[in-house]
Write a protein that holds these residues in place. Structure first.
Motif, PDB file in Angstrom:
ATOM      1  N   ILE A 285       0.835  -1.207   0.000  1.00  0.00           N
ATOM      2  CA  ILE A 285       0.000   0.000   0.000  1.00  0.00           C
ATOM      3  C   ILE A 285       0.870   1.258   0.000  1.00  0.00           C
ATOM      4  CG2 ILE A 285      -1.729   1.300   1.310  1.00  0.00           C
ATOM      5  CD1 ILE A 285      -2.807  -1.379   2.318  1.00  0.00           C
ATOM      6  N   ASP A 286       1.955   1.225   0.757  1.00  0.00           N
ATOM      7  CA  ASP A 286       2.866   2.373   0.783  1.00  0.00           C
ATOM      8  C   ASP A 286       3.493   2.601  -0.586  1.00  0.00           C
ATOM      9  OD1 ASP A 286       2.310   2.753   3.450  1.00  0.00           O
ATOM     10  OD2 ASP A 286       4.154   1.802   4.173  1.00  0.00           O
ATOM     11  N   ARG A 287       3.877   1.503  -1.237  1.00  0.00           N
ATOM     12  CA  ARG A 287       4.461   1.618  -2.577  1.00  0.00           C
ATOM     13  C   ARG A 287       3.453   2.218  -3.541  1.00  0.00           C
ATOM     14  NH1 ARG A 287       5.462  -3.309  -6.802  1.00  0.00           N
ATOM     15  NH2 ARG A 287       6.372  -2.079  -8.488  1.00  0.00           N
ATOM     16  N   PHE A 288       2.210   1.758  -3.454  1.00  0.00           N
ATOM     17  CA  PHE A 288       1.146   2.256  -4.319  1.00  0.00           C
ATOM     18  C   PHE A 288       0.945   3.756  -4.106  1.00  0.00           C
ATOM     19  CE2 PHE A 288      -3.232   3.346  -5.208  1.00  0.00           C
ATOM     20  CZ  PHE A 288      -3.482   2.734  -6.420  1.00  0.00           C
ATOM     21  N   ASN A 289       0.809   4.157  -2.857  1.00  0.00           N
ATOM     22  CA  ASN A 289       0.565   5.571  -2.552  1.00  0.00           C
ATOM     23  C   ASN A 289       1.733   6.446  -2.987  1.00  0.00           C
ATOM     24  OD1 ASN A 289      -1.964   5.065  -1.431  1.00  0.00           O
ATOM     25  ND2 ASN A 289      -1.140   4.768   0.630  1.00  0.00           N
ATOM     26  N   ALA A 290       2.951   5.933  -2.850  1.00  0.00           N
ATOM     27  CA  ALA A 290       4.133   6.702  -3.259  1.00  0.00           C
ATOM     28  C   ALA A 290       4.135   6.928  -4.764  1.00  0.00           C
ATOM     29  CB  ALA A 290       5.400   5.981  -2.822  1.00  0.00           C
ATOM     30  N   ALA A 291       3.712   5.910  -5.543  1.00  0.00           N
ATOM     31  CA  ALA A 291       3.672   6.054  -7.003  1.00  0.00           C
ATOM     32  C   ALA A 291       2.625   7.077  -7.419  1.00  0.00           C
ATOM     33  CB  ALA A 291       3.380   4.699  -7.647  1.00  0.00           C
ATOM     34  N   VAL A 292       1.454   7.049  -6.777  1.00  0.00           N
ATOM     35  CA  VAL A 292       0.405   8.024  -7.100  1.00  0.00           C
ATOM     36  C   VAL A 292       0.892   9.435  -6.804  1.00  0.00           C
ATOM     37  CG1 VAL A 292      -1.908   8.825  -6.461  1.00  0.00           C
ATOM     38  CG2 VAL A 292      -1.475   6.372  -6.770  1.00  0.00           C
ATOM     39  N   GLU A 293       1.658   9.568  -5.736  1.00  0.00           N
ATOM     40  CA  GLU A 293       2.201  10.877  -5.368  1.00  0.00           C
ATOM     41  C   GLU A 293       3.288  11.316  -6.349  1.00  0.00           C
ATOM     42  OE1 GLU A 293       2.600  14.345  -3.117  1.00  0.00           O
ATOM     43  OE2 GLU A 293       1.100  12.744  -2.903  1.00  0.00           O
ATOM     44  N   GLU A 294       4.073  10.372  -6.849  1.00  0.00           N
ATOM     45  CA  GLU A 294       5.239  10.717  -7.671  1.00  0.00           C
ATOM     46  C   GLU A 294       4.876  11.037  -9.116  1.00  0.00           C
ATOM     47  OE1 GLU A 294       9.564   8.763  -9.018  1.00  0.00           O
ATOM     48  OE2 GLU A 294       8.222   7.699  -7.626  1.00  0.00           O
ATOM     49  N   TYR A 295       3.915  10.299  -9.701  1.00  0.00           N
ATOM     50  CA  TYR A 295       3.658  10.443 -11.132  1.00  0.00           C
ATOM     51  C   TYR A 295       2.391  11.267 -11.361  1.00  0.00           C
ATOM     52  CZ  TYR A 295       6.850   6.492 -10.968  1.00  0.00           C
ATOM     53  OH  TYR A 295       7.923   5.680 -10.690  1.00  0.00           O
ATOM     54  N   PRO A 296       2.505  12.439 -11.957  1.00  0.00           N
ATOM     55  CA  PRO A 296       1.337  13.312 -12.147  1.00  0.00           C
ATOM     56  C   PRO A 296       0.259  12.698 -13.033  1.00  0.00           C
ATOM     57  CG  PRO A 296       3.387  14.536 -12.468  1.00  0.00           C
ATOM     58  CD  PRO A 296       3.762  13.086 -12.392  1.00  0.00           C
ATOM     59  N   PHE A 297       0.637  11.772 -13.902  1.00  0.00           N
ATOM     60  CA  PHE A 297      -0.331  11.172 -14.825  1.00  0.00           C
ATOM     61  C   PHE A 297      -1.059   9.973 -14.224  1.00  0.00           C
ATOM     62  CE2 PHE A 297       3.931   9.514 -15.695  1.00  0.00           C
ATOM     63  CZ  PHE A 297       3.738   8.145 -15.559  1.00  0.00           C
ATOM     64  N   LEU A 298      -0.692   9.580 -12.995  1.00  0.00           N
ATOM     65  CA  LEU A 298      -1.302   8.426 -12.337  1.00  0.00           C
ATOM     66  C   LEU A 298      -2.259   8.897 -11.247  1.00  0.00           C
ATOM     67  CD1 LEU A 298      -1.466   5.326 -11.873  1.00  0.00           C
ATOM     68  CD2 LEU A 298       0.467   5.579 -10.281  1.00  0.00           C
ATOM     69  N   THR A 299      -3.486   8.373 -11.276  1.00  0.00           N
ATOM     70  CA  THR A 299      -4.505   8.787 -10.313  1.00  0.00           C
ATOM     71  C   THR A 299      -5.188   7.564  -9.722  1.00  0.00           C
ATOM     72  OG1 THR A 299      -4.959  10.740 -11.672  1.00  0.00           O
ATOM     73  CG2 THR A 299      -6.585  10.193  -9.978  1.00  0.00           C
TER      74      THR A 299
END
Length: 417
Positions: A285-299
């Motif tokens: 879950i932490d990895r998932f949330n970090a990716a959403v935070e990092e990539y502007p095109f991912l929501t």
């Protein structure tokens, strides 16, 4: 046990559809398929009821409709290796079937009732039809036919091979498991598989081919076919389903890292993830949330009501399904076809059977985020999208699915009369 307004027309056979959970609690493919079948049978005039297992801790959350029952279970005492339930649950199930004058039991899983329930039901004079949605009867690894810890595709189990995946269990234990499942499945009058791939795998493991029918999962069709989006400022890709590693969400996150290194492409795409987390470790879950935070095109757009899936998919150009296991006939793919959206999927198993590469969607190599990123880049093309959409097949409706099931039920009744 709860029920709605049950009607039993004189002389009419009563069918029970069993789901290992209720769609109001979880929205996995098996429970959605079972529920769609239940509603399709009712629409055809069949006297069908739905029985959904429900952990006692969730009784206040289940939302039952007319002709629907909850079967209380206790997950803490269920044996997930041999798939043995408590005697109390099995007796409660048989008692419910007898009270409701059920003549045929269509199981869309054996989870929570245990594989031994099939014998109990047959002994009570009730025919059993088993709809297979994955490979749990032959694979202890969540029915995925994927090895541990290497995560390679398994082409066929054996006690020795399974023991290598699960060294905490002996070869003898796996042999006993295999024998018990074979004995239980021998009680089944007919099997239904939503894909040829699944049927072939189960026949390889001893299921009698003559007892298996291929019936595709039916999904409701939108009242109006979703129109194509007009603006191409951003190409939109949607993921729908449970958020976990074996559904390939990790592969999708890694593909986002690849896309982020291509700024011209990243500026033209949007990737939206729809779904919920069930039993996932904090690290994932932490990895998932970090990716959403990092990539502007991912929501991340959260969980969704399955009744709204067609409109949510219509807001996308493509549906992405990056599963790392074989799959069977994913309901998500059927829903995407109903919404007239091509699918980008892993080119294996039931996914490859349902989506033809270059004709109705695009395939990418299993566990290969770079290849998925390349397919996303390829997909962002007007001519390709138009070509793929024009070739999309129309999935069956719940009523069309129910008609094919009804033919199997009728045949079983004639054979066992």
């Amino acid at each position: 046990m709860d029920s709605g307004d049950i009607r039993v027309p004189a002389g009419n056979k009563r069918i029970a559809i069993y789901s290992h959970t209720h769609p109001s609690l979880t929205s996995g493919g098996a429970e959605i398929s079972a529920y769609n079948l239940f509603r399709g049978l009712r629409a055809l005039g069949w006297d069908a009821i739905l029985i959904a297992a429900c952990d006692e801790s969730l009784r206040d959350k289940i939302d039952l409709g007319p002709n629907e029952f909850a079967l209380p279970v206790r997950g803490g005492i269920y044996d997930h290796f041999y798939h043995i339930s408590s005697v109390e649950v099995r007796r409660s199930l048989v008692r419910l079937l007898q009270e409701q004058n059920v003549t045929l039991f269509n199981a869309h899983h054996f989870l929570h009732i245990g594989i031994g329930a099939f014998s109990d039901i047959v002994s009570a004079g009730i025919d059993v039809v088993f709809t297979m949605h994955e490979f749990l009867a032959i694979c202890h690894n969540h029915g995925q036919l994927v090895t541990r810890p290497g995560q390679t595709l398994c082409h066929g189990p054996s006690p020795s091979a399974c023991q290598r995946c699960y060294p905490e269990h002996s070869r003898q234990q796996f042999a006993v498991r295999q024998s018990q499942f074979a004995a239980a499945l021998d009680q089944v009058s007919a099997f239904i598989a939503p894909s040829q791939f699944l049927a072939d795998k189960m026949v390889e493991q001893g299921v009698v081919a003559a007892r298996v029918s291929i019936i595709e999962n039916g999904v409701p069709h939108p009242a109006r076919p979703p129109s194509s989006r007009h603006s191409r400022d951003n190409w939109r890709f949607g993921y729908f389903g449970q958020i976990n590693p074996f559904k390939g969400v990790g592969v999708l996150l890694d593909a986002c890292a690849v896309l982020a290194r291509r700024p011209d492409l990243a500026a033209r795409i949007r990737i939206a993830i729809h779904g919920n987390f069930i039993g996932q470790p904090a690290a994932f879950i932490d990895r998932f949330n970090a990716a959403v935070e990092e990539y502007p095109f991912l929501t991340y757009l959260g969980a969704y009501d399955n009744q709204n899936v067609a409109s949510l998919m219509a807001a996308c150009d493509y549906v992405v399904m990056p599963s790392t296991w074989w799959e069977n006939s994913p309901v998500v793919i059927q829903e995407a076809l109903g919404a007239r959206r091509p699918v980008i999927c892993t080119g294996i198993g039931g996914m490859a059977e349902k989506i033809i590469d270059g004709e109705t969607g695009l395939h990418f190599a299993r566990n290969d985020p770079a290849d998925l990123a390349d397919r996303i880049a390829q997909a962002a093309d007007e001519a390709l999208l138009a070509k793929l959409q024009s070739a999309l097949p129309t999935p069956p409706t719940p009523i069309e699915m129910a008609e094919r099931y009804a033919a199997v039920f009728d045949q079983v009744a004639k054979t066992t009369a």
